[in-house]
Write a protein that holds these residues in place. Structure first.
Motif, PDB file in Angstrom:
ATOM      1  N   ARG A  32       0.825  -1.251   0.088  1.00 35.73           N
ATOM      2  CA  ARG A  32       0.105  -0.292   0.082  1.00 35.73           C
ATOM      3  C   ARG A  32       1.058   1.108   0.148  1.00 35.73           C
ATOM      4  O   ARG A  32       2.128   1.429   0.620  1.00 35.73           O
ATOM      5  CB  ARG A  32      -1.051  -0.116   1.204  1.00 35.73           C
ATOM      6  N   TRP A  90       1.317   4.880   1.397  1.00 38.57           N
ATOM      7  CA  TRP A  90       0.594   5.468   2.670  1.00 38.57           C
ATOM      8  C   TRP A  90       0.546   7.014   2.356  1.00 38.57           C
ATOM      9  O   TRP A  90      -0.243   7.746   2.799  1.00 38.57           O
ATOM     10  CB  TRP A  90       1.542   5.420   3.726  1.00 38.57           C
ATOM     11  N   GLY A 112       4.359   0.527   2.487  1.00 35.41           N
ATOM     12  CA  GLY A 112       4.495  -0.496   3.281  1.00 35.41           C
ATOM     13  C   GLY A 112       5.566  -1.446   2.623  1.00 35.41           C
ATOM     14  O   GLY A 112       5.993  -2.487   3.490  1.00 35.41           O
ATOM     15  N   ARG A 119       5.760   5.546   6.411  1.00 36.25           N
ATOM     16  CA  ARG A 119       4.628   6.041   6.475  1.00 36.25           C
ATOM     17  C   ARG A 119       4.294   7.380   5.989  1.00 36.25           C
ATOM     18  O   ARG A 119       3.062   7.967   5.529  1.00 36.25           O
ATOM     19  CB  ARG A 119       4.268   6.236   8.188  1.00 36.25           C
ATOM     20  N   ASN A 147      -5.431   6.834   0.758  1.00 41.25           N
ATOM     21  CA  ASN A 147      -4.661   7.217   2.128  1.00 41.25           C
ATOM     22  C   ASN A 147      -4.248   8.745   1.941  1.00 41.25           C
ATOM     23  O   ASN A 147      -4.049   9.328   3.020  1.00 41.25           O
ATOM     24  CB  ASN A 147      -3.451   6.433   2.273  1.00 41.25           C
TER      25      ASN A 147
END
Lengths: 343, 143
Positions: A25, A27, A43, A73, A313
């Motif tokens: 994913r 972020w 990730g 992150r 996100n």
């Protein structure tokens, strides 16, 4: 008046390009100040730098790897565009500098007890703020030679701190948290230390669940926040809260709550130079809001359902082209969108 | 090393006949092992079929579970196991909510909030000890 007003009701968000490469994913994304590069982090423990080619298409020009040992992150370019900061679940923040066509890690900031969730540079680029699941916010000062010295450890949140952002003009820092609150921090000249000057909680018409993100408008007199409570909130931030000491009445206050537009957690908000607020959520949709003529009321001007195959996100407007939006998703892709009129 | 059990004498229930969830070939909630007992979550009545809601049209799944005791410190681990099992079994288009049965736990709201914060779930699953615990509980489901 922005040009968006003349486009009322005839808007579309057209996908320009899908950027693929991350293996987990995505972020977070961050435009460099000139809008010529986009950083993304994932990730998959890497950050990628995407650059626009003369043909107009965007390619991955660098992969930043082997530095962080866990999820990255958050990523953020310094205001001068020379440094990129990346925050990781491995409890460190890395500072990267472009050397030729490559990016080298020039500094690592350690101190947080666990996952670093977000990083933000102040307007002048002299200060960097980080926040963590350890409930603290740290302020670092950039020293010569890319050294960073911690100048303040801010305690006050009772839970996981999700994001930090600086005011666009003032050295005023905002943090948002899993404890549902928004906190505003400023330096107290008398004691030469940073302290919390304002808390916007549920009793200030604030959020009733985790606050995930915030963004200021370009003038800094408005702020938008988004939450797990499915709402987006607009705040009046026209006063300087650092002059709030001694019980003065200068404070930030709630203006508007936008609810009923997303039906799952709203993870990201970003306020464009044209005055358009973008929001991205776990319902895979992107919403765009604009201030009405009879301000301070805000209305939905566009909802892009299924913008991604999974949760959205992060949404970020290009600083150069105010109608270009980038979005990042759990589906591992980044998309570039053009906001335009339907002909 | 022996550690003290949170619920030393759980009531063990029988296994039931199962229906299959439409459009998936996986019986996704079956046979997850309890973190501290050699029984499945179903045998301990932690999960049951009627507390799994599937809205296939809207790509939505909700699992409501009941810990064996209301101060169970394993509630987050059990919830994490349910989430990971569903994440691995279902197509990625599904949105998954995991929650405790109302009134079933002393810190119900806090556990629910944590289980549905995907950032904390992602961070938890990067913790080797926790990941190992989850894998151990899920091992029987992949036999």
């Amino acid at each position: 008046m922005s040009k968006i007003d003349s486009m009322r009701g005839n808007l579309t968000l057209r996908e320009i390009q899908k950027l693929e490469g991350h293996t987990d994913r995505v972020w977070s994304i961050s435009w460099n100040p000139s809008g010529s590069m986009l950083a993304s982090c994932s990730g998959d423990k890497t950050a990628r730098i995407w650059q626009q080619q003369p043909s107009g298409s965007w390619n991955c020009m660098a992969i930043l790897e082997d530095t962080h040992t866990r999820t990255i992150r958050s990523c953020s370019w310094s205001p001068c565009g020379k440094l990129l900061a990346t925050a990781s679940f491995d409890a460190t923040t890395a500072i990267w500098q472009q050397v030729g066509g490559d990016f080298e890690c020039v500094s690592t900031l350690e101190g947080h007890e666990n996952e670093v969730k977000s990083i933000a540079w102040n307007p002048s680029g002299s200060l960097l703020a980080t926040c963590s699941r350890d409930r603290s916010v740290w302020i670092w000062e950039l020293q010569p030679g890319n050294e960073f010295e911690c100048v303040a450890v801010l305690q006050g949140h009772t839970q996981d701190v999700k994001m930090v952002q600086w005011h666009p003009d003032l050295d005023v820092l905002v943090s948002v948290s899993y404890d549902n609150s928004i906190k505003v921090w400023a330096e107290d000249g008398d004691i030469d230390d940073w302290r919390c000057v304002l808390t916007l909680g549920e009793d200030s018409s604030g959020h009733s669940s985790t606050v995930w993100a915030l963004s200021f408008n370009p003038d800094g007199d408005r702020m938008v926040t988004c939450s797990d409570d499915l709402t987006v909130k607009i705040w009046d931030t026209s006063s300087n809260p650092s002059q709030n000491a001694g019980g003065g009445n200068a404070s930030w206050f709630h203006l508007s709550t936008l609810s009923g537009y997303h039906n799952r957690t709203v993870f990201s908000v970003d306020w464009s130079r044209d005055g358009v607020i973008a929001s991205g959520a776990a319902d895979d949709a992107i919403c765009l809001f604009h201030e009405d003529d009879n301000a301070p009321s805000y209305r939905l001007i566009l909802k892009k359902e299924n913008a991604h195959d999974m949760d959205v996100n992060s949404v970020q407007w290009s600083p150069k082209e105010p109608r270009i939006l980038a979005s990042a998703s759990d589906d591992g892709t980044i998309k570039l969108w053009q906001l335009s009129e339907i002909c | 090393m022996l550690r003290e059990l949170i619920n030393a004498n759980p009531i063990v229930h029988g296994k039931k006949e199962r229906r299959r969830v439409q459009s998936t070939s996986t019986n996704f909630d079956e046979d997850i092992k309890d973190p501290e007992h050699p029984y499945s979550l179903e045998e301990l009545n932690v999960v049951s079929e009627d507390l799994v809601e599937v809205d296939d049209k809207h790509n939505y799944v909700r699992v409501t579970f009941t810990p064996t005791v209301e101060h169970c410190s394993m509630a987050t681990v059990i919830g994490l196991c349910l989430r990971v099992k569903l994440m691995r079994s279902l197509p990625s288009r599904y949105k998954i909510d995991i929650r405790l049965a109302p009134g079933s736990h002393s810190t119900e709201a806090a556990v629910n909030k944590q289980l549905n914060d995907k950032e904390r779930v992602a961070a938890a699953l990067e913790n080797p000890n926790l990941a190992e615990m989850v894998d151990e509980c899920l091992a029987p489901t992949f036999v």
